[in-house]
Structure formats: C-alpha cells, structure tokens
Design a protein around this motif. Sequence first.
Motif, short mmCIF file in Angstrom:
data_model
loop_
_atom_site.label_atom_id
_atom_site.label_comp_id
_atom_site.label_asym_id
_atom_site.label_seq_id
_atom_site.Cartn_x
_atom_site.Cartn_y
_atom_site.Cartn_z
N ALA A 16 0.85 -1.19 0.00
CA ALA A 16 0.00 0.00 0.00
C ALA A 16 0.89 1.24 0.00
CB ALA A 16 -0.90 0.01 1.23
N HIS A 17 0.64 2.14 -0.93
CA HIS A 17 1.40 3.40 -1.01
C HIS A 17 0.49 4.52 -0.53
CE1 HIS A 17 4.00 6.35 -3.57
NE2 HIS A 17 4.08 6.57 -2.26
N VAL A 18 0.81 5.09 0.62
CA VAL A 18 0.04 6.18 1.21
C VAL A 18 0.80 7.47 0.96
CG1 VAL A 18 -0.98 7.10 3.34
CG2 VAL A 18 -0.80 4.61 3.00
N MET A 19 0.16 8.43 0.30
CA MET A 19 0.82 9.70 -0.03
C MET A 19 0.13 10.85 0.68
SD MET A 19 1.25 8.97 -4.09
CE MET A 19 -0.19 7.91 -4.04
N ILE A 20 0.93 11.68 1.35
CA ILE A 20 0.40 12.95 1.85
C ILE A 20 0.19 13.82 0.62
CG2 ILE A 20 0.73 14.83 3.49
CD1 ILE A 20 2.92 13.12 4.84
N ASN A 21 -1.04 14.27 0.41
CA ASN A 21 -1.42 14.76 -0.91
C ASN A 21 -1.97 16.19 -0.86
OD1 ASN A 21 -1.74 14.45 -3.71
ND2 ASN A 21 -3.88 13.82 -3.47
N ARG A 22 -1.17 17.09 -0.33
CA ARG A 22 -1.50 18.53 -0.37
C ARG A 22 -0.29 19.28 -0.92
NH1 ARG A 22 -2.90 21.34 4.52
NH2 ARG A 22 -4.43 22.51 3.29
N PRO A 23 0.14 18.97 -2.13
CA PRO A 23 1.40 19.54 -2.63
C PRO A 23 1.39 21.06 -2.70
CG PRO A 23 0.16 18.45 -4.40
CD PRO A 23 -0.49 18.06 -3.12
N ALA A 24 0.25 21.66 -2.95
CA ALA A 24 0.19 23.13 -3.03
C ALA A 24 0.41 23.78 -1.67
CB ALA A 24 -1.16 23.58 -3.60
N LYS A 25 0.23 23.00 -0.59
CA LYS A 25 0.42 23.50 0.78
C LYS A 25 1.61 22.82 1.46
CE LYS A 25 -3.25 26.18 0.78
NZ LYS A 25 -3.14 27.66 0.90
N ALA A 26 2.58 22.38 0.65
CA ALA A 26 3.78 21.70 1.17
C ALA A 26 3.41 20.48 2.03
CB ALA A 26 4.67 22.66 1.96
N ASN A 27 2.28 19.85 1.68
CA ASN A 27 1.80 18.66 2.39
C ASN A 27 1.65 18.90 3.89
OD1 ASN A 27 1.57 17.09 0.06
ND2 ASN A 27 3.71 16.46 0.15
N SER A 28 1.28 20.13 4.24
CA SER A 28 1.04 20.42 5.66
C SER A 28 -0.18 19.63 6.14
CB SER A 28 0.85 21.92 5.88
OG SER A 28 -0.24 22.40 5.12
N MET A 29 -0.18 19.33 7.43
CA MET A 29 -1.15 18.41 8.02
C MET A 29 -2.35 19.19 8.53
SD MET A 29 1.74 16.21 10.04
CE MET A 29 2.90 15.15 9.14
N ASP A 30 -3.43 19.21 7.73
CA ASP A 30 -4.62 19.96 8.09
C ASP A 30 -5.57 19.10 8.92
OD1 ASP A 30 -5.49 18.19 6.17
OD2 ASP A 30 -6.59 19.69 5.00
N GLU A 31 -6.74 19.62 9.21
CA GLU A 31 -7.69 18.92 10.09
C GLU A 31 -8.04 17.54 9.56
OE1 GLU A 31 -9.69 18.23 13.38
OE2 GLU A 31 -8.78 20.21 13.08
N ALA A 32 -8.27 17.42 8.25
CA ALA A 32 -8.67 16.13 7.69
C ALA A 32 -7.57 15.09 7.80
CB ALA A 32 -9.08 16.31 6.23
N PHE A 33 -6.32 15.52 7.72
CA PHE A 33 -5.19 14.59 7.72
C PHE A 33 -5.23 13.63 8.90
CE2 PHE A 33 -1.04 13.67 9.58
CZ PHE A 33 -0.34 13.09 8.54
N TRP A 34 -5.54 14.14 10.08
CA TRP A 34 -5.40 13.34 11.30
C TRP A 34 -6.42 12.21 11.36
CZ3 TRP A 34 -0.98 14.57 13.60
CH2 TRP A 34 -0.43 15.82 13.27
N SER A 35 -7.66 12.48 10.98
CA SER A 35 -8.66 11.41 10.98
C SER A 35 -8.43 10.45 9.83
CB SER A 35 -10.07 12.01 10.93
OG SER A 35 -10.23 12.82 9.77
N GLU A 36 -7.96 10.96 8.70
CA GLU A 36 -7.71 10.08 7.55
C GLU A 36 -6.56 9.13 7.82
OE1 GLU A 36 -9.44 13.10 4.09
OE2 GLU A 36 -7.30 12.61 4.11
#
Length: 270
Positions: A16-36
């Motif tokens: 499984a390849h899991v990618m942090i996928n907010r490239p326009a925001k330098a992949n910063s960890m927003d609210e959705a990131f933590w639950s996902e």
Amino acid sequence: MREYQSLAVEQHGPVAHVMINRPAKANSMDEAFWSEMVEIFEWVDTTDSVRVAVISGAGRCFSAGIDLNMLAQAAGSMVSDIGRNAERIRRNILRLQAAFNAVDECRKPVIAAIHGYCIGGAIDLIAACDMRYATTDAHFSIKEIDVGMAADVGTLQRLPRLIGDGIMRELAYTGRAVYGEEAERIGLVNRVYPDHASLLEAVMDIARQIAAKSPLAIRGTKEMIRYSRDHSVADGLNYIATWNAAMLQSEDLKLAVAAQMSKKPAEFAD
C-alpha cells in the motif's frame, strides 16, 4: 477505497502506497489529515492482501508539518476558563497522537520515503514508522521549539530510541536542520538516494522484499520489536516464547524451510 481530502492511497500488489497529498500547501497536516491517517492505517492493518505500507509526500516535499491555520483555529476556540481550555487542548493532543499511534501499532511494516522538507509534525510521523529512507537533499527539523512549544505527537518519546538521547536533545533544543547525509550518519534514516525517483524505486523494492516473507513471521517480528522497546529483556523473552508456541505450528514455517532446501521462493497465504 474512498477518495481522501489530504491523503491518497494506492495498492500495488501487496504494497500500500500512502501519499500525503497537499502539494500546493507543502503537504502540511490539516484537520482532515489526522482522521484520515487513522482510517487508512486501520485499513492497512486489517486488509490481508496488504503486507507492507510505504508513506511518502506528493510534489516537492514529504511534509512541512502541522498546518498553522489549524493551530490558529484552535487558539481562536479558547474560552475564559483555564481548566476547560486545558481539558480541550489535552483531548485534542491525544487525538493527534492517535494518528501516529495508528502507524506505530499497525501490524504491517510501514516505511517512510522522505524528500524535501520533513519538519515539525512530519518528524513525529516518521519516528512512528518502522524504517526511514531519504533523498540527499531531505531537510529534517524538530521545528516546534521555534514556535515556542515542545513537540507533543511522538518525536520526544520515539526519536531517542532511533538516534540516541544526546543528539535528539540537540535537535529538539536548537531546531537546527539536518540534511540527508547527516540523517543517515546519525541513524535517523537507513539510507539516502540522489533523487526522489530513485528513492521511491528503492523503497518499493524493499517493501516487495518484505512482502515476499511469511506475513505471520513479519507480524510476529514487528510485535516483538515493539513490545521489547517498552519492556525488559526478560519480559520480551517470555513473550516471544509464548507467541512462538503457537506461531511455530504455522504452515508458513514448513513452506519456508522447504523453500530454503529447494532454493526456490516460497509463496505464503495472506
């Protein structure tokens, strides 16, 4: 598998390849990131056809850490009562910690492939992974000290066991940057590669090598490493004896021994 807001997931055979996928925001960890993160690593943990997970960042970097807008929103929600603020903050920190505990506690090995920025909360994330590999230009920093706080999502608890207490304190107290080659030298990463493409190719190859092993043996190995990290040698030895009392009766052991004798690869059930 559904589409996610902050992450993307692909399954390549047993990997499984899991990618942090907010490239326009330098992949910063927003609210959705933590639950996902919790949802995805529960899926990795419980999906038998997945044997290894790789986590990387889309675009120019791995991750610039926690989204500062999220911190600003949290600050704006404070009330006048100190006790209630403290309870709210504590509960939120534990919620964030759960995202990376899901990585640490996942039954499958998790490998971090790091390029570009890996700062703040991204250090907390990679510290929870089983192994870390990076590009030579990867930029690591325990950045929390520069915004007036102590790292609180796992760096200070997990990193000393990876790079040693003294160097961890230096990095945590100063916030200074560490780049790929120094990261390899101090043991923060296993190996460095010249660019992102060669990094991902190598990490995927390592993941496939792990995926070819007995999934029960990999499961037991990760469980014992995690358990021994937090217990005495005597406790660890007792636990592996009990664990293997069952696991050595697995069909995987017979297949592995036969494969070694015939010099042919074994094929293990999920």
